[in-house]
Design an enzyme around this catalytic site. Structure first.
Site, PDB file in Angstrom:
ATOM      1  N   GLN A 267      14.745   3.129  -2.027  1.00  0.00           N
ATOM      2  CA  GLN A 267      13.573   2.268  -2.191  1.00  0.00           C
ATOM      3  C   GLN A 267      13.522   1.246  -1.050  1.00  0.00           C
ATOM      4  O   GLN A 267      12.457   0.999  -0.475  1.00  0.00           O
ATOM      5  CB  GLN A 267      13.700   1.579  -3.549  1.00  0.00           C
ATOM      6  CG  GLN A 267      12.525   0.730  -3.957  1.00  0.00           C
ATOM      7  CD  GLN A 267      12.909  -0.196  -5.110  1.00  0.00           C
ATOM      8  OE1 GLN A 267      14.048  -0.205  -5.580  1.00  0.00           O
ATOM      9  NE2 GLN A 267      11.939  -0.977  -5.557  1.00  0.00           N
TER      10      GLN A 267
ATOM     11  N   GLN B  32       1.279  -9.290  -1.190  1.00  0.00           N
ATOM     12  CA  GLN B  32       2.211  -8.201  -0.871  1.00  0.00           C
ATOM     13  C   GLN B  32       3.607  -8.717  -1.218  1.00  0.00           C
ATOM     14  O   GLN B  32       3.845  -9.930  -1.219  1.00  0.00           O
ATOM     15  CB  GLN B  32       2.091  -7.890   0.634  1.00  0.00           C
ATOM     16  CG  GLN B  32       2.991  -6.808   1.150  1.00  0.00           C
ATOM     17  CD  GLN B  32       2.710  -5.470   0.489  1.00  0.00           C
ATOM     18  OE1 GLN B  32       3.078  -5.287  -0.666  1.00  0.00           O
ATOM     19  NE2 GLN B  32       2.074  -4.557   1.200  1.00  0.00           N
TER      20      GLN B  32
ATOM     21  N   THR C 275      -2.330   0.947  -9.958  1.00  0.00           N
ATOM     22  CA  THR C 275      -2.668   1.257  -8.567  1.00  0.00           C
ATOM     23  C   THR C 275      -3.570   2.489  -8.479  1.00  0.00           C
ATOM     24  O   THR C 275      -3.713   3.250  -9.437  1.00  0.00           O
ATOM     25  CB  THR C 275      -1.407   1.528  -7.707  1.00  0.00           C
ATOM     26  OG1 THR C 275      -0.803   2.722  -8.173  1.00  0.00           O
ATOM     27  CG2 THR C 275      -0.428   0.378  -7.768  1.00  0.00           C
TER      28      THR C 275
ATOM     29  N   LYS D  32     -12.805 -12.954   2.788  1.00  0.00           N
ATOM     30  CA  LYS D  32     -12.706 -12.106   1.586  1.00  0.00           C
ATOM     31  C   LYS D  32     -12.818 -12.960   0.324  1.00  0.00           C
ATOM     32  O   LYS D  32     -13.549 -12.600  -0.600  1.00  0.00           O
ATOM     33  CB  LYS D  32     -11.369 -11.346   1.622  1.00  0.00           C
ATOM     34  CG  LYS D  32     -11.129 -10.438   0.452  1.00  0.00           C
ATOM     35  CD  LYS D  32     -10.156  -9.316   0.756  1.00  0.00           C
ATOM     36  CE  LYS D  32      -8.721  -9.725   0.895  1.00  0.00           C
ATOM     37  NZ  LYS D  32      -7.804  -8.587   1.059  1.00  0.00           N
TER      38      LYS D  32
ATOM     39  N   GLU E  59       2.697  -4.477 -12.385  1.00  0.00           N
ATOM     40  CA  GLU E  59       1.953  -3.407 -11.694  1.00  0.00           C
ATOM     41  C   GLU E  59       2.631  -2.064 -11.965  1.00  0.00           C
ATOM     42  O   GLU E  59       3.857  -1.966 -11.910  1.00  0.00           O
ATOM     43  CB  GLU E  59       1.927  -3.694 -10.190  1.00  0.00           C
ATOM     44  CG  GLU E  59       1.148  -2.637  -9.418  1.00  0.00           C
ATOM     45  CD  GLU E  59       0.918  -3.042  -7.973  1.00  0.00           C
ATOM     46  OE1 GLU E  59       0.408  -4.147  -7.730  1.00  0.00           O
ATOM     47  OE2 GLU E  59       1.251  -2.235  -7.092  1.00  0.00           O
TER      48      GLU E  59
ATOM     49  N   ARG F 146      -9.375  -2.339   0.660  1.00  0.00           N
ATOM     50  CA  ARG F 146      -9.862  -1.378   1.649  1.00  0.00           C
ATOM     51  C   ARG F 146      -9.027  -0.105   1.579  1.00  0.00           C
ATOM     52  O   ARG F 146      -9.540   0.994   1.618  1.00  0.00           O
ATOM     53  CB  ARG F 146      -9.749  -1.973   3.061  1.00  0.00           C
ATOM     54  CG  ARG F 146     -10.274  -1.040   4.139  1.00  0.00           C
ATOM     55  CD  ARG F 146      -9.700  -1.378   5.508  1.00  0.00           C
ATOM     56  NE  ARG F 146      -8.276  -1.127   5.584  1.00  0.00           N
ATOM     57  CZ  ARG F 146      -7.531  -1.348   6.652  1.00  0.00           C
ATOM     58  NH1 ARG F 146      -8.097  -1.858   7.743  1.00  0.00           N
ATOM     59  NH2 ARG F 146      -6.238  -1.095   6.642  1.00  0.00           N
ATOM     60  N   GLY F 147      -7.701  -0.284   1.438  1.00  0.00           N
ATOM     61  CA  GLY F 147      -6.784   0.860   1.476  1.00  0.00           C
ATOM     62  C   GLY F 147      -6.308   1.102   2.896  1.00  0.00           C
ATOM     63  O   GLY F 147      -6.897   0.599   3.865  1.00  0.00           O
TER      64      GLY F 147
ATOM     65  N   HIS G  81      -6.996  -0.985  -9.695  1.00  0.00           N
ATOM     66  CA  HIS G  81      -7.069  -1.076  -8.236  1.00  0.00           C
ATOM     67  C   HIS G  81      -8.144  -0.103  -7.751  1.00  0.00           C
ATOM     68  O   HIS G  81      -8.291   0.989  -8.299  1.00  0.00           O
ATOM     69  CB  HIS G  81      -5.733  -0.674  -7.592  1.00  0.00           C
ATOM     70  CG  HIS G  81      -4.602  -1.606  -7.906  1.00  0.00           C
ATOM     71  ND1 HIS G  81      -3.545  -1.809  -7.037  1.00  0.00           N
ATOM     72  CD2 HIS G  81      -4.351  -2.406  -8.974  1.00  0.00           C
ATOM     73  CE1 HIS G  81      -2.693  -2.676  -7.567  1.00  0.00           C
ATOM     74  NE2 HIS G  81      -3.152  -3.039  -8.743  1.00  0.00           N
TER      75      HIS G  81
HETATM   76  P1  FAD Z   1      -8.523  -5.908   4.098  1.00  0.00           P
HETATM   77  O1  FAD Z   1      -8.575  -7.176   3.343  1.00  0.00           O
HETATM   78  O2  FAD Z   1      -9.817  -5.264   4.450  1.00  0.00           O
HETATM   79  O3  FAD Z   1      -7.665  -6.166   5.418  1.00  0.00           O
HETATM   80  C1  FAD Z   1      -7.224  -5.091   6.232  1.00  0.00           C
HETATM   81  C2  FAD Z   1      -7.050  -5.563   7.673  1.00  0.00           C
HETATM   82  O4  FAD Z   1      -8.347  -5.789   8.249  1.00  0.00           O
HETATM   83  C3  FAD Z   1      -6.312  -6.901   7.806  1.00  0.00           C
HETATM   84  O5  FAD Z   1      -5.545  -6.845   8.983  1.00  0.00           O
HETATM   85  C4  FAD Z   1      -7.432  -7.921   7.929  1.00  0.00           C
HETATM   86  O6  FAD Z   1      -7.031  -9.101   8.602  1.00  0.00           O
HETATM   87  C5  FAD Z   1      -8.463  -7.123   8.739  1.00  0.00           C
HETATM   88  N1  FAD Z   1      -9.860  -7.534   8.492  1.00  0.00           N
HETATM   89  C6  FAD Z   1     -10.417  -7.891   7.316  1.00  0.00           C
HETATM   90  N2  FAD Z   1     -11.743  -8.153   7.489  1.00  0.00           N
HETATM   91  C7  FAD Z   1     -12.030  -7.937   8.813  1.00  0.00           C
HETATM   92  C8  FAD Z   1     -13.213  -8.011   9.603  1.00  0.00           C
HETATM   93  N3  FAD Z   1     -14.391  -8.402   9.080  1.00  0.00           N
HETATM   94  N4  FAD Z   1     -13.132  -7.699  10.930  1.00  0.00           N
HETATM   95  C9  FAD Z   1     -11.944  -7.316  11.501  1.00  0.00           C
HETATM   96  N5  FAD Z   1     -10.776  -7.234  10.780  1.00  0.00           N
HETATM   97  C10 FAD Z   1     -10.819  -7.534   9.456  1.00  0.00           C
HETATM   98  N6  FAD Z   1      -3.184   0.477  -1.404  1.00  0.00           N
HETATM   99  C11 FAD Z   1      -3.616   1.562  -2.086  1.00  0.00           C
HETATM  100  O7  FAD Z   1      -3.979   2.583  -1.480  1.00  0.00           O
HETATM  101  N7  FAD Z   1      -3.642   1.573  -3.459  1.00  0.00           N
HETATM  102  C12 FAD Z   1      -3.288   0.485  -4.198  1.00  0.00           C
HETATM  103  O8  FAD Z   1      -3.351   0.519  -5.423  1.00  0.00           O
HETATM  104  C13 FAD Z   1      -2.848  -0.686  -3.505  1.00  0.00           C
HETATM  105  N8  FAD Z   1      -2.520  -1.809  -4.183  1.00  0.00           N
HETATM  106  C14 FAD Z   1      -2.157  -2.942  -3.493  1.00  0.00           C
HETATM  107  C15 FAD Z   1      -1.859  -4.105  -4.218  1.00  0.00           C
HETATM  108  C16 FAD Z   1      -1.492  -5.275  -3.563  1.00  0.00           C
HETATM  109  C17 FAD Z   1      -1.200  -6.511  -4.362  1.00  0.00           C
HETATM  110  C18 FAD Z   1      -1.395  -5.280  -2.136  1.00  0.00           C
HETATM  111  C19 FAD Z   1      -0.989  -6.533  -1.417  1.00  0.00           C
HETATM  112  C20 FAD Z   1      -1.695  -4.124  -1.404  1.00  0.00           C
HETATM  113  C21 FAD Z   1      -2.079  -2.948  -2.071  1.00  0.00           C
HETATM  114  N9  FAD Z   1      -2.401  -1.767  -1.385  1.00  0.00           N
HETATM  115  C22 FAD Z   1      -2.810  -0.649  -2.073  1.00  0.00           C
HETATM  116  C23 FAD Z   1      -2.238  -1.691   0.081  1.00  0.00           C
HETATM  117  C24 FAD Z   1      -3.544  -1.968   0.843  1.00  0.00           C
HETATM  118  O9  FAD Z   1      -4.492  -0.974   0.539  1.00  0.00           O
HETATM  119  C25 FAD Z   1      -3.219  -1.945   2.350  1.00  0.00           C
HETATM  120  O10 FAD Z   1      -2.399  -3.026   2.698  1.00  0.00           O
HETATM  121  C26 FAD Z   1      -4.433  -1.860   3.283  1.00  0.00           C
HETATM  122  O11 FAD Z   1      -3.967  -1.590   4.604  1.00  0.00           O
HETATM  123  C27 FAD Z   1      -5.273  -3.124   3.372  1.00  0.00           C
HETATM  124  O12 FAD Z   1      -6.037  -3.308   2.265  1.00  0.00           O
HETATM  125  P2  FAD Z   1      -6.773  -4.725   2.029  1.00  0.00           P
HETATM  126  O13 FAD Z   1      -7.628  -4.578   0.858  1.00  0.00           O
HETATM  127  O14 FAD Z   1      -5.788  -5.833   2.051  1.00  0.00           O
HETATM  128  O15 FAD Z   1      -7.668  -4.782   3.369  1.00  0.00           O
END
Ligand code: FAD
Length: 287
Positions: free
Chosen positions: A207, A171, A43, A160, A12, A104-105, A74
């Protein structure tokens, strides 16, 4: 004896904000290519919102079309509407980039758009828009910081994946037992897509401090001791951080993880050291 490629290895990188930084990243990517990763993911910034074409897609284009390594772009959508996402998907298709990490972010104090409340909304949207995209999703062995408990976290992770994820990337985590528990719970929940274990080598103290502030990922006692002991010895801290990541990867590959996703922090030297010590573990010997 035949070496049969088995476990995935991916890297990444993040797009820098400046032209100088981007040129430097392209050189780093040239070096990462020598390590033959299965894909390199790029990202996206939650702040850049619609500027993804000049940042994520530009770098993913270099990976995909200059280096000929599959690129994963991403895409975080909480601050985008459907038309903006469609535009981005079209840009990706034009560049021949067919893999997306659908996110979602993080939610900031700014108001979000109403089209993509969660990553699963984006996964469903991409799947319906063009089924040729391969869709990856994020997951959290130490549970997502917003989740109330593991039960709800798993419920929504399953939703999802069922919406159309082909793979998951975790993560970062430092305790492999947390990952093995997570893997087992995925199997119980019927989540059967490959799960790539996200490994971040900690190579300096700042870091580590940043990570502790932003991630829900506890540092094991062994690592805290390393940080304390080598606080004022950057070289020793870097060596210990790389050795720690190698140790994690040896254990994970021995336990038949689907793949390793290395958070490179745009540092080819660290990735090369880790690759040098572990590359043969990604192949299964067939007699
Ligand atoms: P989701 O899968 O939508 O989950 C977010 C929260 O909502 C979780 O607590 C989940 O349990 C809850 N949830 C999901 N669906 C529902 C529902 N229907 N009702 C109620 N609650 C629900 N961020 C960036 O900005 N840019 C990046 O490039 C980036 N890359 C990443 C790469 C990896 C491998 C990882 C693990 C994370 C990355 N992130 C990045 C961080 C990520 O954007 C954050 O962790 C963000 O807060 C959650 O994104 P998600 O897609 O996991 O969200």
């Amino acid at each position: 004896m035949v070496n049969n490629p088995k476990k995935m290895l991916s890297f990444e990188v993040f797009p820098p904000n400046t032209e100088v930084g981007t040129s430097k990243l392209f050189k780093t990517l040239d070096e990462l290519k020598e390590l033959s990763p299965d894909f390199i993911s790029v990202t996206c910034s939650n702040n850049n919102r619609t500027d993804i074409g000049h940042t994520t897609i530009r770098v993913a284009d270099y990976v995909n079309n200059t280096l000929n390594i599959p690129a994963v772009a991403h895409l975080s959508a909480a601050y985008l509407d459907k038309n903006q996402v469609k535009e981005i998907l079209e840009q990706l298709k034009t560049k021949g980039i067919h893999q997306i990490l659908a996110l979602r972010g993080d939610i900031t104090t700014l108001p979000t758009k109403n089209d993509f409340h969660f990553a699963s909304d984006l996964v469903r949207f991409i799947r319906a828009y063009d089924e040729t995209f391969e869709i990856l999703g994020a997951c959290y062995p130490d549970i997502h910081p917003e989740s109330q408990n593991r039960v709800t976290d798993f419920h929504y992770l399953k939703e999802k994946v069922d919406s159309g994820c082909d793979k998951l990337i975790t993560q970062l985590f430092f305790d492999n037992n947390t990952f093995y528990d997570f893997q087992e719970r995925c199997a119980i929940a019927g989540i059967e897509v490959p799960i790539l274990a996200g490994i971040m080598p900690i190579v300096n103290r700042n870091q580590a401090i940043r990570l502790l502030k932003t991630c829900n990922t506890p540092l094991p006692k062994k690592f805290v001791r390393i940080l304390e002991k080598y606080e004022h010895n950057p070289l020793a801290l870097k060596d210990a951080g790389i050795a720690f990541a190698i140790d994690q990867i040896i254990d994970l590959t021995t336990e038949d993880v689907d793949g390793i996703h290395l958070y490179t922090m745009n540092n080819a030297e660290t990735a090369k050291s880790i690759h040098h010590a572990t590359s043969s573990l990604f192949y299964q010997e067939l007699s």
